[in-house]
Design an enzyme around this catalytic site. Structure first.
Site, PDB file in Angstrom:
ATOM      1  N   HIS A  29      -9.484   1.321   4.922  1.00 42.37           N
ATOM      2  CA  HIS A  29      -8.165   1.479   5.534  1.00 42.37           C
ATOM      3  C   HIS A  29      -8.266   2.460   6.707  1.00 42.37           C
ATOM      4  O   HIS A  29      -9.066   3.400   6.680  1.00 42.37           O
ATOM      5  CB  HIS A  29      -7.160   1.987   4.495  1.00 42.37           C
ATOM      6  CG  HIS A  29      -5.763   1.997   5.023  1.00 42.37           C
ATOM      7  ND1 HIS A  29      -5.280   3.049   5.771  1.00 42.37           N
ATOM      8  CD2 HIS A  29      -4.787   1.065   4.987  1.00 42.37           C
ATOM      9  CE1 HIS A  29      -4.037   2.761   6.147  1.00 42.37           C
ATOM     10  NE2 HIS A  29      -3.720   1.557   5.681  1.00 42.37           N
ATOM     11  N   GLU A  50      -5.328  -4.436  10.713  1.00 43.55           N
ATOM     12  CA  GLU A  50      -4.281  -3.430  10.878  1.00 43.55           C
ATOM     13  C   GLU A  50      -4.556  -2.641  12.156  1.00 43.55           C
ATOM     14  O   GLU A  50      -5.366  -1.690  12.138  1.00 43.55           O
ATOM     15  CB  GLU A  50      -4.268  -2.473   9.680  1.00 43.55           C
ATOM     16  CG  GLU A  50      -3.895  -3.153   8.384  1.00 43.55           C
ATOM     17  CD  GLU A  50      -3.298  -2.159   7.380  1.00 43.55           C
ATOM     18  OE1 GLU A  50      -2.205  -2.446   6.892  1.00 43.55           O
ATOM     19  OE2 GLU A  50      -3.909  -1.121   7.109  1.00 43.55           O
ATOM     20  N   ASN A  72       0.873  -1.184   0.000  1.00 38.36           N
ATOM     21  CA  ASN A  72       0.000   0.000   0.000  1.00 38.36           C
ATOM     22  C   ASN A  72       0.906   1.230   0.000  1.00 38.36           C
ATOM     23  O   ASN A  72       1.472   1.576   1.028  1.00 38.36           O
ATOM     24  CB  ASN A  72      -0.906  -0.021   1.239  1.00 38.36           C
ATOM     25  CG  ASN A  72      -1.761   1.224   1.333  1.00 38.36           C
ATOM     26  OD1 ASN A  72      -1.812   2.025   0.400  1.00 38.36           O
ATOM     27  ND2 ASN A  72      -2.441   1.394   2.463  1.00 38.36           N
ATOM     28  N   TRP A  73       1.009   1.844  -1.162  1.00 38.48           N
ATOM     29  CA  TRP A  73       1.923   2.990  -1.289  1.00 38.48           C
ATOM     30  C   TRP A  73       1.327   4.278  -0.736  1.00 38.48           C
ATOM     31  O   TRP A  73       1.987   5.314  -0.734  1.00 38.48           O
ATOM     32  CB  TRP A  73       2.334   3.171  -2.756  1.00 38.48           C
ATOM     33  CG  TRP A  73       3.267   2.100  -3.243  1.00 38.48           C
ATOM     34  CD1 TRP A  73       4.013   1.253  -2.468  1.00 38.48           C
ATOM     35  CD2 TRP A  73       3.571   1.772  -4.601  1.00 38.48           C
ATOM     36  NE1 TRP A  73       4.746   0.415  -3.269  1.00 38.48           N
ATOM     37  CE2 TRP A  73       4.504   0.719  -4.586  1.00 38.48           C
ATOM     38  CE3 TRP A  73       3.132   2.273  -5.831  1.00 38.48           C
ATOM     39  CZ2 TRP A  73       5.002   0.154  -5.750  1.00 38.48           C
ATOM     40  CZ3 TRP A  73       3.638   1.709  -6.996  1.00 38.48           C
ATOM     41  CH2 TRP A  73       4.563   0.662  -6.952  1.00 38.48           C
ATOM     42  N   LYS A  74       0.048   4.233  -0.362  1.00 37.55           N
ATOM     43  CA  LYS A  74      -0.623   5.434   0.169  1.00 37.55           C
ATOM     44  C   LYS A  74      -0.408   6.607  -0.814  1.00 37.55           C
ATOM     45  O   LYS A  74      -0.362   6.376  -2.019  1.00 37.55           O
ATOM     46  CB  LYS A  74      -0.125   5.718   1.584  1.00 37.55           C
ATOM     47  CG  LYS A  74      -0.233   4.460   2.463  1.00 37.55           C
ATOM     48  CD  LYS A  74       0.002   4.686   3.920  1.00 37.55           C
ATOM     49  CE  LYS A  74      -0.167   3.364   4.664  1.00 37.55           C
ATOM     50  NZ  LYS A  74      -0.069   3.502   6.104  1.00 37.55           N
ATOM     51  N   GLU A  98      -6.593   4.951   7.557  1.00 36.98           N
ATOM     52  CA  GLU A  98      -6.514   6.385   7.230  1.00 36.98           C
ATOM     53  C   GLU A  98      -7.822   6.879   6.616  1.00 36.98           C
ATOM     54  O   GLU A  98      -8.210   8.031   6.819  1.00 36.98           O
ATOM     55  CB  GLU A  98      -5.310   6.629   6.305  1.00 36.98           C
ATOM     56  CG  GLU A  98      -4.005   6.521   7.097  1.00 36.98           C
ATOM     57  CD  GLU A  98      -2.901   5.759   6.389  1.00 36.98           C
ATOM     58  OE1 GLU A  98      -2.880   5.713   5.150  1.00 36.98           O
ATOM     59  OE2 GLU A  98      -2.039   5.191   7.105  1.00 36.98           O
ATOM     60  N   GLY A 108       2.934  -0.866   4.346  1.00 32.72           N
ATOM     61  CA  GLY A 108       2.987   0.545   3.968  1.00 32.72           C
ATOM     62  C   GLY A 108       4.420   0.979   3.700  1.00 32.72           C
ATOM     63  O   GLY A 108       5.000   0.682   2.655  1.00 32.72           O
ATOM     64  N   GLY A 109       5.018   1.658   4.671  1.00 33.34           N
ATOM     65  CA  GLY A 109       6.344   2.273   4.503  1.00 33.34           C
ATOM     66  C   GLY A 109       7.399   1.363   3.890  1.00 33.34           C
ATOM     67  O   GLY A 109       8.119   1.770   2.965  1.00 33.34           O
ATOM     68  N   GLY A 122       2.610   2.709  10.750  1.00 31.85           N
ATOM     69  CA  GLY A 122       3.572   3.799  10.578  1.00 31.85           C
ATOM     70  C   GLY A 122       4.291   4.193  11.856  1.00 31.85           C
ATOM     71  O   GLY A 122       4.904   5.249  11.927  1.00 31.85           O
ATOM     72  N   SER A 165       3.539  -1.723  10.472  1.00 29.43           N
ATOM     73  CA  SER A 165       4.988  -1.785  10.705  1.00 29.43           C
ATOM     74  C   SER A 165       5.610  -3.135  10.342  1.00 29.43           C
ATOM     75  O   SER A 165       6.503  -3.628  11.027  1.00 29.43           O
ATOM     76  CB  SER A 165       5.312  -1.405  12.161  1.00 29.43           C
ATOM     77  OG  SER A 165       4.949  -0.051  12.391  1.00 29.43           O
TER      78      SER A 165
HETATM   79  P1  13P Z   1       3.115   0.724   7.697  1.00 27.43           P
HETATM   80  O1  13P Z   1       3.608  -0.573   7.122  1.00 27.43           O
HETATM   81  O2  13P Z   1       3.832   1.929   7.182  1.00 27.43           O
HETATM   82  O3  13P Z   1       3.019   0.652   9.194  1.00 27.43           O
HETATM   83  O4  13P Z   1       1.606   0.917   7.171  1.00 27.43           O
HETATM   84  C1  13P Z   1       0.714  -0.139   7.279  1.00 27.43           C
HETATM   85  C2  13P Z   1      -0.464   0.142   6.458  1.00 27.43           C
HETATM   86  O5  13P Z   1      -1.234   1.039   6.743  1.00 27.43           O
HETATM   87  C3  13P Z   1      -0.666  -0.667   5.244  1.00 27.43           C
HETATM   88  O6  13P Z   1      -1.942  -0.499   4.722  1.00 27.43           O
END
Ligand code: 13P
Length: 256
Positions: free
Chosen positions: A99, A170, A12-14, A101, A237-238, A176, A216
């Site tokens: 998600h 999640e 997930n590149w957001k 966010e 994510g990251g 994050g 994470s």
């Molecule tokens: P991180 O891996 O950056 O914690 O983000 C997780 C996430 O929200 C994936 O959808």
């Protein structure tokens, strides 16, 4: 039964990566994961404006493409929304929904997420339906009740249409932050979700449905998380922004 749950890894590149960065990712990631490509599914979720390009770039590779959200209607006066019909038209099969966010930054409530889910399923997309509790909810021992509330809408949809559904757990406090859920913490909630599915949908559905962990995830913890009985994949994510880092997460996760 369990072997139907092919391991699934989603990046997930957001709201990250412009076109040239999207393009630069594909080659090195495909190369890094080629040898394991028959053992798991790998999906990249760019921002919507690059879905079309990425779909073309990944054609003929083992990599698939996901949208990060979709609208609840097929078309109409919904400024800024992207309909599931349009995703399908682009050849995008996957869509992340609910998600953290979207829920907490953009205030999408359960009713809206459920409406998006229904629309995606009706279009034949494969939704990745995200659930998870906030830190204060965990501290107040409300993890299971929050997740139950997020899952409740599935009951109204019925087993037949839910077939392709993927669930992602999640925990909001792990997203994050660098602080992942421990494998035991993840397993406890994944098992709870599977039991809920068994009780409220069917045991066949529960056994077949993939439940991903996100929050994470990095190369150092992917094998341990993937070794848990009810963890069927990872939503990253990251650490998915770099092709070799995400490749390492996939490769280590598949070896567990
Ligand atoms: P991180 O891996 O950056 O914690 O983000 C997780 C996430 O929200 C994936 O959808």
């Amino acid at each position: 039964m369990v072997d139907l749950r092919t391991p699934l890894f989603i990046a997930n590149w957001k709201m990250n990566k412009v076109g040239r960065e999207v393009q630069a990712f594909v080659g090195p990631f495909c190369e890094a994961t080629q040898r394991q490509s028959s053992r798991g599914e790998m999906v990249l979720a760019p921002v919507a404006v690059y879905l079309s390009d990425l779909t073309k770039m990944t054609q003929g590779t083992h990599v698939q493409v996901a949208a990060q959200n979709c609208g609840a209607a097929k078309s109409g006066a919904f400024t800024g929304e992207i309909s599931p019909v349009m995703l399908k038209d682009l050849g995008v099969r996957w869509v992340i929904l609910g998600h953290s966010e979207r829920r907490h930054v953009f205030k999408e409530d359960n009713a809206l997420v459920n409406a998006r889910l229904k629309a995606a399923l009706e279009e034949g997309l494969t939704p990745v339906f995200c659930v998870g509790e906030k830190l204060e909810e965990r501290k107040a021992n409300r993890t299971f009740s929050v997740i139950e509330g997020q899952l409740a809408g599935l009951k109204d949809l019925g087993e037949a249409i839910l077939k392709p559904l993927v669930i992602a757990y999640e925990p909001v406090w792990a997203i994050g932050t660098g602080e992942n859920a421990t494998p035991d913490q993840a397993q406890e909630v994944h098992a709870f979700i599977r039991q809920w599915l068994s009780k409220n949908i069917s045991s066949t559905f529960a056994n077949r449905t993939r439940i991903l962990y996100g929050g994470s995830v990095k190369a150092e913890n992917s094998a341990q998380l993937m070794s848990m009985e009810d963890v069927d994949g990872l939503l990253v994510g990251g650490a998915s922004l770099d092709p070799l880092s995400f490749g390492e997460i996939v490769n280590r996760g598949l070896k567990s």
